[in-house]
Design a protein around this motif. Sequence first.
Motif, PDB file in Angstrom:
ATOM      1  N   GLN A   1       0.663  -1.329   0.114  1.00  0.00           N
ATOM      2  CA  GLN A   1       0.142   0.013   0.129  1.00  0.00           C
ATOM      3  C   GLN A   1       0.643   1.315   0.069  1.00  0.00           C
ATOM      4  OE1 GLN A   1      -2.209  -1.073   3.555  1.00  0.00           O
ATOM      5  NE2 GLN A   1      -3.814  -2.288   2.442  1.00  0.00           N
ATOM      6  N   ASN A   2       1.888   1.082   0.707  1.00  0.00           N
ATOM      7  CA  ASN A   2       2.925   2.274   0.799  1.00  0.00           C
ATOM      8  C   ASN A   2       3.681   2.465  -0.648  1.00  0.00           C
ATOM      9  OD1 ASN A   2       2.600   3.331   3.345  1.00  0.00           O
ATOM     10  ND2 ASN A   2       3.596   1.655   4.037  1.00  0.00           N
ATOM     11  N   ILE A   3       4.113   1.380  -1.186  1.00  0.00           N
ATOM     12  CA  ILE A   3       4.459   1.801  -2.622  1.00  0.00           C
ATOM     13  C   ILE A   3       3.569   2.299  -3.617  1.00  0.00           C
ATOM     14  CG2 ILE A   3       5.108   0.299  -4.818  1.00  0.00           C
ATOM     15  CD1 ILE A   3       6.402  -1.754  -2.786  1.00  0.00           C
ATOM     16  N   GLU A   4       2.109   1.955  -3.646  1.00  0.00           N
ATOM     17  CA  GLU A   4       1.028   2.327  -4.391  1.00  0.00           C
ATOM     18  C   GLU A   4       1.015   3.986  -4.016  1.00  0.00           C
ATOM     19  OE1 GLU A   4      -1.870   2.531  -7.151  1.00  0.00           O
ATOM     20  OE2 GLU A   4      -0.590   1.101  -6.712  1.00  0.00           O
ATOM     21  N   SER A   5       1.080   4.052  -2.812  1.00  0.00           N
ATOM     22  CA  SER A   5       0.973   5.574  -2.279  1.00  0.00           C
ATOM     23  C   SER A   5       2.008   6.497  -2.780  1.00  0.00           C
ATOM     24  CB  SER A   5       0.979   5.563  -0.690  1.00  0.00           C
ATOM     25  OG  SER A   5       1.002   7.030  -0.217  1.00  0.00           O
ATOM     26  N   ALA A   6       3.373   5.940  -2.896  1.00  0.00           N
ATOM     27  CA  ALA A   6       4.515   6.434  -3.670  1.00  0.00           C
ATOM     28  C   ALA A   6       3.861   6.648  -5.025  1.00  0.00           C
ATOM     29  CB  ALA A   6       5.518   5.766  -3.365  1.00  0.00           C
ATOM     30  N   GLU A   7       3.548   6.042  -5.758  1.00  0.00           N
ATOM     31  CA  GLU A   7       3.228   5.965  -7.261  1.00  0.00           C
ATOM     32  C   GLU A   7       2.104   7.020  -7.180  1.00  0.00           C
ATOM     33  OE1 GLU A   7       1.142   3.011 -10.370  1.00  0.00           O
ATOM     34  OE2 GLU A   7       3.129   2.562  -9.786  1.00  0.00           O
ATOM     35  N   ALA A   8       1.208   7.110  -6.635  1.00  0.00           N
ATOM     36  CA  ALA A   8       0.169   8.142  -6.712  1.00  0.00           C
ATOM     37  C   ALA A   8       0.748   9.685  -6.493  1.00  0.00           C
ATOM     38  CB  ALA A   8      -0.737   7.712  -5.617  1.00  0.00           C
TER      39      ALA A   8
END
Length: 518
Positions: A268-275
């Motif tokens: 979820q934190n990797i997705e947050s970084a991509e966002a």
Amino acid sequence: MKWFVRADLDGFFGLALDNLVQLLVIVGLCQHVLGFSEALVYQHILPGAAVSLLIGNGFYAYQAKQLAAATGRSDICALPYGINTVSLFAFVFLVMLPAKMVAEASGAKDPETVAWQAGLLACFGSGLIEFGGAFVGEKLRKATPRAALLSTLSGIALTFISLGFLFRTYAHPIVGLVTLGVILLTYFGKLRFRGNIPGGLVAVVLGTLLSWLTGLAPVGSPPDNELGLYLPIPVLSDLFQALTSGHSLSYLSVIIPMGLFNLIGSLQNIESAEAAGDSYPSRPSLAANGIGTLAACLFGSCFPTTIYIGHPGWKAMGARAGYSILNGAVITLICLTGSLSYIAWAIPVDAGMAIVLWIGIVIAAQAFQETPKSHAPAVVMGLLPGIAAWGAFMAKSGVRAADYGNAPMPAFSETLLARFQQEDIWINGAFALEQGFIFTAMILAAMTVAIIERQFAKAALWSGSASLLAAGGLIHSYRWTVSDTALSLTPAWEWACAYALMGVIFLSARWVAAPARP
């Protein structure tokens, strides 16, 4: 992109404060709950934590530099990284403390070592799960809607980070509100101080000064542990003893859910970084996280590491790769010299808590800003389990603070549910939601996205996955302890059946729906 920019100092103060809090909690729990000696804590556990933090922070800084070079950009922010708070408490209270109590009851010569070795084993198992998850994590991330991934983080940020520090801000308003004003001016108002002094530095220095003037500092009695150089020492023999002790299977009920929790949280934190604009590959990011945890246990730490929540906040500050390097270097120095207690004595958490509060606000806002407008209801759905988990935590903390469990009041048991129900508070629902809430939040949000998009079969699949998790005891299954509730890993059949029936409802939607009007 340069290795260091001015704003890396801002990011460093916030991330280092977060890591310092985790280390202080480790020292406090190890010494006062587990009864570990100073020698074990300062010569093995903290140096082991230093190794894991140095490896992870170094890798993620290098990864950010490589991504900047590959994309030709100069605004890449490294993934934040540190010790996992949830696993920290789980391993202390559900692995090491029971192991020590059993060792004492059986007359073992060294219960302290038995408990520590049990913690090493739990950390090792968590690291294996995190590392193995690196090879399947990207598929899971692509199959999950962004609203589901980001809303889960927002629920954690809004409650366990933002509200917790907001309480503390208003408990000590002179320090809390003044430093919060500095942070709001700097990061929301884009104000730059004369001389390009970092806003984070201004907030921490001002907060420290006000803390001394108002009596919040120094914190407690002056430290008495010796300063020195405590180099990391491999503890392979202790880890091997733990693996061959015959008790390893008894800890799987804690190791497996905690390892999966860390894996999903990191995704979820990797997705947050991509966002936020920085697209990192899942496999190396997760693998480095797992390696950091494995390194921790090999050198004496019992506590897994994780990719931290907060990347959008650090990026908004202007932090790049340098803040990660500074954090790894400074925290390592603190762990290897025994100076942690002296820093905590001189600089209270209140001095820098405004930075962490701001990070929580940014993360909570991101879930709405970086998802389609039509998915806003799904974001709210994903927020609710995290809020419920925090509510359950607050309720249990209130019960413990009131000395519930002392005569003539009963201890934590079914009786507690009846007391809450008398006030029309169905706390058993909160206790059920608390267990595995990170999975529940993600599934409910993903299910809602599928329904909004009228993909009813996909909604049924998400509901089916929740049913399987409940049947496996990974969500909603809890047991009573002396002063808490904990995941039991026994099948939660009532919830499993309920999710299965939801899936049936979703699958039947195409046949029961009225025909569309021409």
